[in-house]
Design a protein around this motif. Structure first.
Motif, PDB file in Angstrom:
ATOM      1  N   LEU A  21      -3.218  -4.445   1.166  1.00 51.67           N
ATOM      2  CA  LEU A  21      -1.797  -4.745   0.987  1.00 51.67           C
ATOM      3  C   LEU A  21      -1.544  -6.207   0.625  1.00 51.67           C
ATOM      4  CD1 LEU A  21      -0.374  -2.665   3.944  1.00 51.67           C
ATOM      5  CD2 LEU A  21      -0.140  -2.151   1.503  1.00 51.67           C
ATOM      6  N   ALA A  22      -2.476  -7.084   0.938  1.00 54.81           N
ATOM      7  CA  ALA A  22      -2.319  -8.502   0.595  1.00 54.81           C
ATOM      8  C   ALA A  22      -2.530  -8.749  -0.898  1.00 54.81           C
ATOM      9  CB  ALA A  22      -3.294  -9.352   1.404  1.00 54.81           C
ATOM     10  N   ASP A  23      -3.118  -7.792  -1.590  1.00 54.69           N
ATOM     11  CA  ASP A  23      -3.343  -7.928  -3.032  1.00 54.69           C
ATOM     12  C   ASP A  23      -2.008  -7.741  -3.748  1.00 54.69           C
ATOM     13  OD1 ASP A  23      -3.840  -7.461  -5.753  1.00 54.69           O
ATOM     14  OD2 ASP A  23      -5.741  -6.467  -5.339  1.00 54.69           O
ATOM     15  N   PRO A  24      -1.554  -8.727  -4.529  1.00 59.09           N
ATOM     16  CA  PRO A  24      -0.260  -8.613  -5.199  1.00 59.09           C
ATOM     17  C   PRO A  24      -0.153  -7.394  -6.126  1.00 59.09           C
ATOM     18  CG  PRO A  24      -1.120 -10.843  -5.400  1.00 59.09           C
ATOM     19  CD  PRO A  24      -2.203 -10.007  -4.786  1.00 59.09           C
ATOM     20  N   GLY A  25      -1.256  -6.870  -6.618  1.00 60.42           N
ATOM     21  CA  GLY A  25      -1.214  -5.717  -7.513  1.00 60.42           C
ATOM     22  C   GLY A  25      -1.357  -4.382  -6.812  1.00 60.42           C
ATOM     23  N   PHE A  26      -1.399  -4.392  -5.470  1.00 63.72           N
ATOM     24  CA  PHE A  26      -1.663  -3.155  -4.736  1.00 63.72           C
ATOM     25  C   PHE A  26      -0.599  -2.083  -4.977  1.00 63.72           C
ATOM     26  CE2 PHE A  26      -1.077  -0.361  -1.120  1.00 63.72           C
ATOM     27  CZ  PHE A  26      -2.322   0.214  -1.042  1.00 63.72           C
ATOM     28  N   ASP A  27       0.674  -2.432  -4.859  1.00 64.84           N
ATOM     29  CA  ASP A  27       1.738  -1.428  -4.985  1.00 64.84           C
ATOM     30  C   ASP A  27       1.688  -0.740  -6.350  1.00 64.84           C
ATOM     31  OD1 ASP A  27       2.730  -1.785  -2.412  1.00 64.84           O
ATOM     32  OD2 ASP A  27       4.170  -3.307  -3.042  1.00 64.84           O
TER      33      ASP A  27
END
Length: 106
Positions: free
Chosen positions: A66-72
């Motif tokens: 979830l900390a990855d900006p591209g996750f969503d």
């Protein structure tokens, strides 16, 4: 863009609810806290203690994703079938043999 907390990659952080909570984006914290409280209650029974450890480990891994900006966006694309994928056989050359061995063990 806001700064994301840096993840500690030690064994203690992986099972520390405060570390996990701090690493989660704010909108995921309530769900974590509810699952944590449920797992703590269940852990009062000896046969369910490992469930608490497993829940904390699962949420630690989730906090990293979830900390990855591209996750969503990646999750959305995976869900609707538009994600770019690689067949597992291309990544794990002996995949079919592994599957065969696993099936034979059943």
């Amino acid at each position: 863009m806001s700064a994301q907390p840096e993840h500690r990659h030690d064994q203690h952080a992986q099972h520390d609810p405060q570390e996990i909570l701090a690493a989660l984006p704010p909108h995921w914290r309530r769900q974590f806290q509810q699952e944590y409280e449920d797992a703590v209650q269940a852990a009062l029974r000896p046969e369910s203690y490992r469930l608490l450890q497993e829940m904390l480990h699962r949420w630690w891994l989730k906090s990293i994703a979830l900390a990855d900006p591209g996750f969503d966006e990646a999750a959305r694309r995976a869900g609707d079938g538009t994600a770019e994928t690689t067949p597992i056989g291309d990544v794990v050359p002996d995949w079919e043999q592994r599957v065969g061995r696993a099936r034979a063990r059943r």
